[in-house]
Scaffold this motif. Sequence first.
Motif, PDB file in Angstrom:
ATOM      1  N   VAL A   1       0.836  -1.196   0.000  1.00 37.62           N
ATOM      2  CA  VAL A   1       0.000   0.000   0.000  1.00 37.62           C
ATOM      3  C   VAL A   1       0.870   1.245   0.000  1.00 37.62           C
ATOM      4  N   ARG A   2       1.857   1.250   0.888  1.00 37.21           N
ATOM      5  CA  ARG A   2       2.823   2.348   1.003  1.00 37.21           C
ATOM      6  C   ARG A   2       4.157   1.679   1.268  1.00 37.21           C
ATOM      7  N   PRO A   3       5.240   2.448   1.219  1.00 37.86           N
ATOM      8  CA  PRO A   3       6.548   1.801   1.438  1.00 37.86           C
ATOM      9  C   PRO A   3       6.582   0.976   2.727  1.00 37.86           C
ATOM     10  N   LYS A   4       5.895   1.442   3.779  1.00 39.39           N
ATOM     11  CA  LYS A   4       5.994   0.715   5.046  1.00 39.39           C
ATOM     12  C   LYS A   4       4.721  -0.037   5.411  1.00 39.39           C
ATOM     13  N   LEU A   5       3.855  -0.220   4.439  1.00 35.64           N
ATOM     14  CA  LEU A   5       2.598  -0.909   4.733  1.00 35.64           C
ATOM     15  C   LEU A   5       2.309  -1.966   3.680  1.00 35.64           C
ATOM     16  N   GLU A   6       2.482  -3.247   4.119  1.00 33.20           N
ATOM     17  CA  GLU A   6       2.170  -4.329   3.196  1.00 33.20           C
ATOM     18  C   GLU A   6       0.978  -5.097   3.726  1.00 33.20           C
ATOM     19  N   LEU A   7       0.151  -5.515   2.805  1.00 31.82           N
ATOM     20  CA  LEU A   7      -1.103  -6.134   3.197  1.00 31.82           C
ATOM     21  C   LEU A   7      -1.180  -7.507   2.536  1.00 31.82           C
ATOM     22  N   ILE A   8      -1.577  -8.509   3.315  1.00 36.21           N
ATOM     23  CA  ILE A   8      -1.811  -9.831   2.726  1.00 36.21           C
ATOM     24  C   ILE A   8      -3.307 -10.085   2.778  1.00 36.21           C
ATOM     25  N   LYS A   9      -3.852 -10.455   1.663  1.00 32.16           N
ATOM     26  CA  LYS A   9      -5.309 -10.634   1.583  1.00 32.16           C
ATOM     27  C   LYS A   9      -5.591 -12.044   1.081  1.00 32.16           C
ATOM     28  N   VAL A  10      -6.419 -12.778   1.815  1.00 31.27           N
ATOM     29  CA  VAL A  10      -6.671 -14.184   1.527  1.00 31.27           C
ATOM     30  C   VAL A  10      -8.176 -14.387   1.362  1.00 31.27           C
TER      31      VAL A  10
ATOM     32  N   LEU B   1     -15.124 -14.714   2.101  1.00 25.25           N
ATOM     33  CA  LEU B   1     -14.733 -13.733   3.112  1.00 25.25           C
ATOM     34  C   LEU B   1     -13.240 -13.490   2.950  1.00 25.25           C
ATOM     35  N   PHE B   2     -12.837 -12.239   3.118  1.00 20.14           N
ATOM     36  CA  PHE B   2     -11.411 -11.934   2.961  1.00 20.14           C
ATOM     37  C   PHE B   2     -10.753 -11.714   4.315  1.00 20.14           C
ATOM     38  N   ALA B   3      -9.721 -12.522   4.571  1.00 15.82           N
ATOM     39  CA  ALA B   3      -8.907 -12.305   5.773  1.00 15.82           C
ATOM     40  C   ALA B   3      -7.756 -11.400   5.372  1.00 15.82           C
ATOM     41  N   ILE B   4      -7.522 -10.366   6.185  1.00 19.18           N
ATOM     42  CA  ILE B   4      -6.503  -9.376   5.823  1.00 19.18           C
ATOM     43  C   ILE B   4      -5.527  -9.179   6.976  1.00 19.18           C
ATOM     44  N   TRP B   5      -4.237  -9.228   6.666  1.00 26.31           N
ATOM     45  CA  TRP B   5      -3.229  -8.944   7.692  1.00 26.31           C
ATOM     46  C   TRP B   5      -2.345  -7.799   7.241  1.00 26.31           C
ATOM     47  N   PHE B   6      -1.932  -6.975   8.159  1.00 25.48           N
ATOM     48  CA  PHE B   6      -1.031  -5.869   7.829  1.00 25.48           C
ATOM     49  C   PHE B   6       0.367  -6.175   8.359  1.00 25.48           C
ATOM     50  N   ASN B   7       1.350  -5.971   7.499  1.00 25.36           N
ATOM     51  CA  ASN B   7       2.756  -6.111   7.920  1.00 25.36           C
ATOM     52  C   ASN B   7       3.056  -7.395   8.686  1.00 25.36           C
ATOM     53  N   GLN B   8       2.528  -8.510   8.221  1.00 20.23           N
ATOM     54  CA  GLN B   8       2.898  -9.793   8.833  1.00 20.23           C
ATOM     55  C   GLN B   8       3.322 -10.749   7.717  1.00 20.23           C
ATOM     56  N   PRO B   9       4.491 -10.452   7.106  1.00 20.46           N
ATOM     57  CA  PRO B   9       4.900 -11.156   5.872  1.00 20.46           C
ATOM     58  C   PRO B   9       4.957 -12.684   6.026  1.00 20.46           C
ATOM     59  N   TRP B  10       5.246 -13.171   7.250  1.00 21.30           N
ATOM     60  CA  TRP B  10       5.385 -14.625   7.419  1.00 21.30           C
ATOM     61  C   TRP B  10       4.088 -15.383   7.132  1.00 21.30           C
ATOM     62  N   ILE B  11       2.977 -14.694   7.221  1.00 27.42           N
ATOM     63  CA  ILE B  11       1.695 -15.360   6.987  1.00 27.42           C
ATOM     64  C   ILE B  11       1.598 -15.872   5.539  1.00 27.42           C
ATOM     65  N   TRP B  12       2.289 -15.178   4.658  1.00 24.89           N
ATOM     66  CA  TRP B  12       2.260 -15.550   3.238  1.00 24.89           C
ATOM     67  C   TRP B  12       2.608 -17.032   3.049  1.00 24.89           C
ATOM     68  N   ASP B  13       3.644 -17.476   3.729  1.00 22.38           N
ATOM     69  CA  ASP B  13       4.057 -18.871   3.544  1.00 22.38           C
ATOM     70  C   ASP B  13       3.246 -19.830   4.412  1.00 22.38           C
ATOM     71  N   GLU B  14       2.731 -19.322   5.512  1.00 20.01           N
ATOM     72  CA  GLU B  14       2.054 -20.236   6.434  1.00 20.01           C
ATOM     73  C   GLU B  14       0.652 -20.601   5.973  1.00 20.01           C
ATOM     74  N   VAL B  15      -0.040 -19.678   5.392  1.00 19.15           N
ATOM     75  CA  VAL B  15      -1.404 -19.958   4.920  1.00 19.15           C
ATOM     76  C   VAL B  15      -1.308 -20.484   3.484  1.00 19.15           C
ATOM     77  N   GLU B  16      -1.675 -21.748   3.322  1.00 14.04           N
ATOM     78  CA  GLU B  16      -1.482 -22.353   2.003  1.00 14.04           C
ATOM     79  C   GLU B  16      -2.772 -22.368   1.199  1.00 14.04           C
ATOM     80  N   GLN B  17      -2.600 -22.109  -0.052  1.00  9.07           N
ATOM     81  CA  GLN B  17      -3.758 -22.117  -0.934  1.00  9.07           C
ATOM     82  C   GLN B  17      -4.350 -23.522  -1.005  1.00  9.07           C
TER      83      GLN B  17
END
Length: 757
Positions: free
Chosen positions: A152-161, A170-186
């Motif tokens: 979203v901004r240089p210091k704001l990353e959003l993961i949307k699942v 339903l969309f689950a959204i996390w802010f600035n928690q990059p590790w979730i990307w690998d933990e939540v599997e498609q």
Amino acid sequence: MAVPTTKEPPWALIEKVIALERRKGYQDEAVIGGLEAFLELHWPEGAALVRGYATMSPDDRERALAHLEEAIDRRKREKFRALSVPIEEAPGVGKRVAKLLRKLGIETVEDLLTTFPRRLEDRSRRVPIAQVKDGEAVTVQGAVRAKSRIKVRPKLELIKVAVDDGTGLLFAIWFNQPWIWDEVEQGKEYSFFGKVQIRFGERQMENPVWEPAGKDFHTGRWVPIYPSTEGLSQGALRAIIKRTLGRFGPLIEDLLPEEVRKRQKLLSRRQAIVGIHFPDGPQGFEAARRTLAFEELFLLQLGLALRKKRWREEGGKALVPDPDMVRKFLENLPFKLTESQERALRAIERDLRAPYPMMRLLQGDVGSGKTVVAAGACVMAISAGTQAAVMAPTEILAEQHFLVFQDLLRGLPIRTELLLGSVRGKDRGRILEELSRGEIDLLIGTHALFQEGVEFKDLGLAVIDEQHRFGVVQREALKKKGKGTNILVMSATPIPRTVALTLYGEFSISVLSEMPIPQKNVRTVWVSESRREEVYAEVEQLLRAGEKGYVIFPLVEESEEMDLRAATAAHEELSRRFPWAGVGLMHGRLPPEEKRRVMEAFRRGEIRLLVSTTVVEVGLDVRDATFLVIEHADRFGLSQLHQLRGRIGRQGQPAVCFAIADPTTEEARRRLSAFRDIDDGFRIAEEDLRIRGPGDLLGTAQHGFVSRLKVADLIRDLGLLEAAREEAFRLAREEVPGYLVAEVERRFGEALERLEV
Ligand code: ADP
Ligand code: MG
């Protein structure tokens, strides 16, 4: 979650069999035949201790069963120790986590297992995604269909699942928690808990709690929320507790005797511990909490009961009061005793006549007439041929008691003396001399009474006027002075019942429940600093009308110099303003002579406005004082304020109390409105406990004692406390199993000792 099972021998059953056999005189057919086989099955080690039971003589059987009991006791002690191992032994707890847990006061596995949740969170509602509503906190479960990462901004990353449960998305959204990307599997199923937000027709949950579907641990149930510390997340702590419970759960042993548990309808200890971490809802949680709270209170009360028992076993002389002298005392009084005063005196007489020392707490609201009861108790002890002592918290009060007692005891063959720290030299020598020869019957003073060199010939009764200092220390010093001495403690203001039952747990309690003089006469006004002038204008009117009263300043050790200066400055100012009224100054640093002179002048009315630090709070009885100004009222405790207010209108005449304060904290505001609105001391005491909390109310020395209560709540749990007390005292009348004594020592030993210092 299932309760962990145990391979423990059924101790309760074994104990029951032993008890049965005892009752039957070691002749019970069923036991004799079956005991060995029964033990063989459940506890081979125990079976070895009763080998050949069927062919033994009754005497040998008795011995064998005693051994068996000892062995059970040993095993139980070991069991409790098994849980009190360092926290590092819990699964998944390394050095780093151990350090964090210690920050939370968790030292042992047992501490961890009994970590009490601060609250429960309801994550139990599961809702199909199509039915979620905006603003609701619910659990949903579904498969992850798509993932995206958005800067979203240089210091704001959003993961949307995108989560799909077949009914909707339903969309689950996390802010600035990059590790979730690998933990939540498609493609995998997960369960999510969080607050639903519907935005532009899209269902969302921000930063939901999540876990693989079917776990039902962090989501989908009532979840305990623990006290936390930085670096240790709720989820992590919850997981540690779960694993520890898995490993150590089977070692959790019941502490409470089975009968007690049944009578009080409590869970087993293991069920209770499981129940606080895995509650099936608020009711199940409360049942578990109740069990653990009861257990704590029971052990504490058992400690007190054992101390009382020990104290009683030391024995004491039975005192037989002379009925003629007591009657004469009562006839001399200028009034008739109230019913509760009479009841208290009867209880005291019963205690004095018993062959063990009295430990009685006399409580009643300010003005309920405790002093007369204390005087009556002294008459009883003295008429029985012993001496009595009255210990007051300050010299001023000791002097007042001296005057009041002389008045009450006039015409009786009782010699009363006053001993203060400031009495030195020849006078002191003479008093000590006569005291040790038994020529002085009643000695009144401060704690100087129980110092080195003060020897009574035969001290039969000590009255301690405690004010609200919870003078446990003096009480214990006294116990050492006169073994077997009867003790009567008077508390200045009422003590909440829960506190009385713990801190004064060894005491019997007499309550003066009615007021000899109706006390609805004191009006209390709370005014802001900006209206001080109006207050003093009213004071002027009162003084002109011939009334007398007090202006009180707070005085605390930390700011003593400043506080004294404030009081002194006010005295100067008021002296200039009302020179015709007689303005006096009283504080703790004045020489005793000066204090006496000021008090006397105030009593006689030469001084009609007395500026004072808190020294007058403690029970001064100047009956015609009718007004009171409390400066910086926000700096006083609630009970203290109430005690101060008790100084005026003491004959039922109208009186007014001005509390001047601009409180800066919510707590102080609550205190002042309670003070303004409540005039019943017992209700004040409860409110004080509620506002301040037990630790603060009791002061530092006793704090450790009560802070050991991790589950029980001295504000809410009065009923439980009373039940626990009754059970504990009942058990203490019989033989208390060694493992329980050991457990009391382990949990409360240090605190109980400290009370004894
Ligand atoms: P406290 O409980 O606050 O120490 P006191 O013992 O000082 O109360 O008694 C308050 C006042 O009430 C005293 O002046 C006392 O003489 C008076 N008093 C005590 N008992 C009675 C009674 N039964 N009837 C009338 N007045 C009483
Ligand atoms: Mg009093």
